[in-house]
Design an enzyme around this catalytic site. Structure first.
Site, PDB file in Angstrom:
ATOM      1  N   PRO B  65       0.722   0.778  -4.295  1.00  0.00           N
ATOM      2  CA  PRO B  65       0.389   1.150  -2.865  1.00  0.00           C
ATOM      3  C   PRO B  65       1.335   0.755  -2.018  1.00  0.00           C
ATOM      4  O   PRO B  65       1.688  -0.538  -2.049  1.00  0.00           O
ATOM      5  CB  PRO B  65      -0.968   0.714  -2.509  1.00  0.00           C
ATOM      6  CG  PRO B  65      -1.390  -0.468  -3.521  1.00  0.00           C
ATOM      7  CD  PRO B  65      -0.556  -0.173  -4.679  1.00  0.00           C
ATOM      8  N   HIS B  66       1.836   1.495  -0.820  1.00  0.00           N
ATOM      9  CA  HIS B  66       2.866   1.209   0.284  1.00  0.00           C
ATOM     10  C   HIS B  66       2.645   2.177   0.894  1.00  0.00           C
ATOM     11  O   HIS B  66       2.076   3.332   1.089  1.00  0.00           O
ATOM     12  CB  HIS B  66       4.197   1.068  -0.429  1.00  0.00           C
ATOM     13  CG  HIS B  66       4.706   2.304  -1.141  1.00  0.00           C
ATOM     14  ND1 HIS B  66       4.195   2.695  -2.352  1.00  0.00           N
ATOM     15  CD2 HIS B  66       5.465   3.434  -0.536  1.00  0.00           C
ATOM     16  CE1 HIS B  66       4.691   3.841  -2.469  1.00  0.00           C
ATOM     17  NE2 HIS B  66       5.776   4.054  -1.497  1.00  0.00           N
ATOM     18  N   ALA B  67       3.274   1.788   2.455  1.00  0.00           N
ATOM     19  CA  ALA B  67       3.150   2.646   3.633  1.00  0.00           C
ATOM     20  C   ALA B  67       4.407   2.409   4.056  1.00  0.00           C
ATOM     21  O   ALA B  67       5.389   1.877   3.481  1.00  0.00           O
ATOM     22  CB  ALA B  67       2.031   2.583   4.363  1.00  0.00           C
TER      23      ALA B  67
END
Lengths: 87, 150
Positions: B65-67
């Protein structure tokens, strides 16, 4: 030949996949320009083949574009198998 | 590079979590404590998956997960959560390893991802990491796989 690897943010998964697409091309003995980007930019960017997770690239499918849906982004055999026929 | 980011302070082993949202929250908590990311970065990661689907599940059992850097990243960082009981990110996407990526721009994290690709390219290597009971064991395996000549 330009292959665009697409993910949600264009930062993580698409880069890792770009590395694997390049490995797949090497195995196939083919040459192509491979870059990665985020979904929003991809909608405006022209490429011969768009490749990424199904969730993502389905949103780019306009009926004309060549789309490759990858389930396991680390699997060179899967990428080779799906990309090969389009090159 | 990868072994500088993933260390004793950012690797956790947890028995189970209720859902993938909690998995991301728990996985990112060391980065919050160290002030490497802001709380809103966690929300942004969750939102990104809600919007686009579980594309962060890179390979079976592993999610990254990342943004975006602008979603509250103070410093390039990564953390890893090893779940003894996998959590579902999608109907057919059970995940045991959650690797949170917090990038500050489009380039400085790329070497760490090249290393990570080395680590994740063999399913057996992934299983060996999942099998670890202590963070030291995970660090040792990552160091070995990331630097091994392929």
């Amino acid at each position: 030949m330009k292959i665009l690897v697409v993910c949600g943010n264009g930062l993580g998964s698409s880069f890792i996949m770009e590395l694997n697409v390049k490995k797949a091309l090497l195995e196939l003995g083919k040459e192509a320009e491979v870059t990665h980007t985020d979904l929003t930019s991809a909608t405006a960017e022209k490429a011969d083949i768009y490749i990424g997770a199904g969730d993502i690239v389905d949103q780019l499918d306009n009926g004309v574009r060549k789309i490759v849906r990858i389930v396991n982004m680390m699997s060179i055999p899967e990428i080779t198998f799906k990309l090969g026929p389009l090159l | 590079m990868l072994t500088e980011l993933l260390n004793i302070d950012t690797i956790q082993i947890v028995n189970k979590v209720a859902n993938w949202q909690e998995a991301i929250y728990v996985a990112a908590s060391p980065l919050i404590q160290q002030n490497k990311i802001e709380k809103r970065y966690i929300q942004a990661m969750i939102q990104s998956i809600e919007q686009h689907g579980p594309y962060v599940v890179l390979t079976p059992k592993v999610a990254i997960p990342h943004a975006r850097p602008s979603d509250g990243v103070n410093e390039l960082s990564m953390s890893l959560l090893n779940l003894q009981n996998p959590v579902l990110f999608g109907a057919d996407k059970p995940v045991s390893l959650i690797i949170v990526l917090a990038a500050t721009d489009h380039t400085t994290h790329l070497q760490a991802l090249v290393d990570l690709t080395q680590v994740l390219q063999e399913p057996s290597q992934i299983d060996n990491i999942i099998g670890c009971q202590r963070p030291e064991c995970i660090m040792e395996k990552i160091k070995k796989y990331a630097t091994e000549e392929q």
